[in-house]
Write a protein that holds these residues in place. Sequence first.
Motif, PDB file in Angstrom:
ATOM      1  N   GLU A  10       0.909  -1.501   0.230  1.00 49.18           N
ATOM      2  CA  GLU A  10      -0.667   0.287   0.094  1.00 49.18           C
ATOM      3  C   GLU A  10       0.797   1.045   0.082  1.00 49.18           C
ATOM      4  OE1 GLU A  10      -3.481  -2.131   3.085  1.00 49.18           O
ATOM      5  OE2 GLU A  10      -2.244   0.085   3.092  1.00 49.18           O
ATOM      6  N   SER A  12       2.675   4.149   1.242  1.00 48.22           N
ATOM      7  CA  SER A  12       2.807   5.102   2.337  1.00 48.22           C
ATOM      8  C   SER A  12       1.720   6.474   1.946  1.00 48.22           C
ATOM      9  CB  SER A  12       4.386   5.572   2.559  1.00 48.22           C
ATOM     10  OG  SER A  12       5.022   6.434   1.991  1.00 48.22           O
ATOM     11  N   TRP A  47       5.278  -7.260   2.975  1.00 47.74           N
ATOM     12  CA  TRP A  47       4.903  -5.744   3.313  1.00 47.74           C
ATOM     13  C   TRP A  47       3.498  -6.121   4.355  1.00 47.74           C
ATOM     14  CZ3 TRP A  47       5.907  -1.804   1.530  1.00 47.74           C
ATOM     15  CH2 TRP A  47       7.122  -1.438   0.273  1.00 47.74           C
ATOM     16  N   GLY A  50       0.790  -2.324   4.640  1.00 45.67           N
ATOM     17  CA  GLY A  50       1.628  -0.758   3.552  1.00 45.67           C
ATOM     18  C   GLY A  50       2.661  -0.144   4.297  1.00 45.67           C
ATOM     19  N   ARG A 155       3.182   3.640  10.308  1.00 47.62           N
ATOM     20  CA  ARG A 155       2.399   3.951   9.977  1.00 47.62           C
ATOM     21  C   ARG A 155       0.950   5.145   9.949  1.00 47.62           C
ATOM     22  NH1 ARG A 155      -0.370  -0.488   9.666  1.00 47.62           N
ATOM     23  NH2 ARG A 155      -2.656  -0.029  11.894  1.00 47.62           N
TER      24      ARG A 155
END
Length: 533
Positions: A10, A12, A47, A50, A155
């Motif tokens: 995904e 960033s 991964w 993300g 994240r």
Amino acid sequence: MTTAASGPPEPSRSSSASASASASAPPPASASRPEVRAAGGVLRGSWEAGMAVFLGIPFAEPPVGALRFAAPRPVRGRSEVREAVAYGPPPPQAGMFGMDALSQDAPGDDWLTVNVWSPEPTAGAGLPVMVWIQGGAFVFGMSGLPEYDGGRLARDGDVVVVTFNYRVGIEGFGQIEGAPPNRGLLDQVAALEWVRDNIRAFGGDPERVTVFGQSAGGGSIAALLAMDRAAGLFHRAVVQSAQGTFFSPGLAADIATACAAELGLRPTVTDLSGVPPHELPAASDALGATMDRWAERWGQPAYRTIPVSPVVDGDILPVTPWQALAVGAGRDVELLVGHTRDEHRLFAAISGLLGAVSEDQAAAALRLLAPSPDGARRYREAFPEAGPETLYELVHSDWLFRMPTLHLAEAQTVAGGRAHVYELTWPAPGMGGALGACHGLDVPLVFGNLDRGQPAMLIGEAPSPEAEALSERMRAAWTSFAAHGDPGWPPYDTERRLVQLFGTESAVTAYPEESSRLIWQDHPFPALPLINR
């Protein structure tokens, strides 16, 4: 164990619009899993939601065989790609909370490994870096516990998160003849050197490194602030409920002698190198079960069953953290320090004393832990309405965590440095709320991992919206501090003493534990001595 994700990453939050638009296109085979080239060779991670995740990366050679009880040695490079999708095996662990079984379930001797979560694993991304040092009373602790998963913090905060293993117990902190002291601290320095030399490849900025740690991890950071070997390896530090025990060489050597005697050996490299690594913690556990018989010789560590701590040896750790900060050793490192309101409540519950402390037990705790010469009297005068349980909890909390942590900010501020202070006051919902704002409650709130691992005992199986909101506030403060040096409230000073309270309703107010502060204000927190030689 974490395995590779099968889909594309995904984007960033810092990805460009064009990159986001192309994210749905099938990636080339080489992009299906993230790869970086570090000093030791190419690493292939996975991964996850993300985040690029790289697990079990060696930062030093395995400290076994000829390297057992030695300072960490640089890891050798390799030409083939290293799969970085599983945590490395933890170092040998004490038996508390079943940690010994966990370590034996993950066999191997590559104990010294790091793990990295990055929103943007691209050299030049220049993201702030947060390096976690876990606690565990210096006798247990491993980076692979689910509560230390760095994905959500990385994240939501747009930071690179690093965790790592270091040697604990006798392997890491025992005073062993023929071995350098404080090997666990040297492991931490080696991990930070690995971050300095490699983190740019993962998208991190080696000039914006923040260490953060809790309990023995917080005490470790306090020690690092006093160590010349760690100078320049981090630029900000978050100290959460620092364990304030530091041993003199005489005390450390005497305890190590008693521990080795449990095996019929001497505390030397020659004798102990023949003991299988996973058997050595059992000797320390056996000693801990009878440490009270050493009370007249070892004093407070015997009373609290603390067999190892960092040693103020005059070289690796020249002086105590409070001595070092008072003369400006950490003046250029911005600090964020704090503790929970009810630090000792968890330990009372574990020991079966919650709601069952007698007057004799409270009197003994005050006599043994309150600062001399008249600390016991001052506690009773400062808290005239407090019963035995409250007094017992207060003096334990203050001696082991609250006052050592606060005094780091005091020493830093007096020396001209900058510190921010907080207290966690939100009561844990676990056990019907009986634990209050207990030791360790801050860890799941800071990582955002509220529903996994040991924190479930504190937070409950289904985290409430209130818990999620508080976690979001704390994560935002920690990552803002890592990025900009500002957690969102004023720095601490010795006049107003403003601190951030993290509770149901967060507020900035004068330090709320003023009565305890006054009792301890002149205590120097010296290295704990060997009492009767």
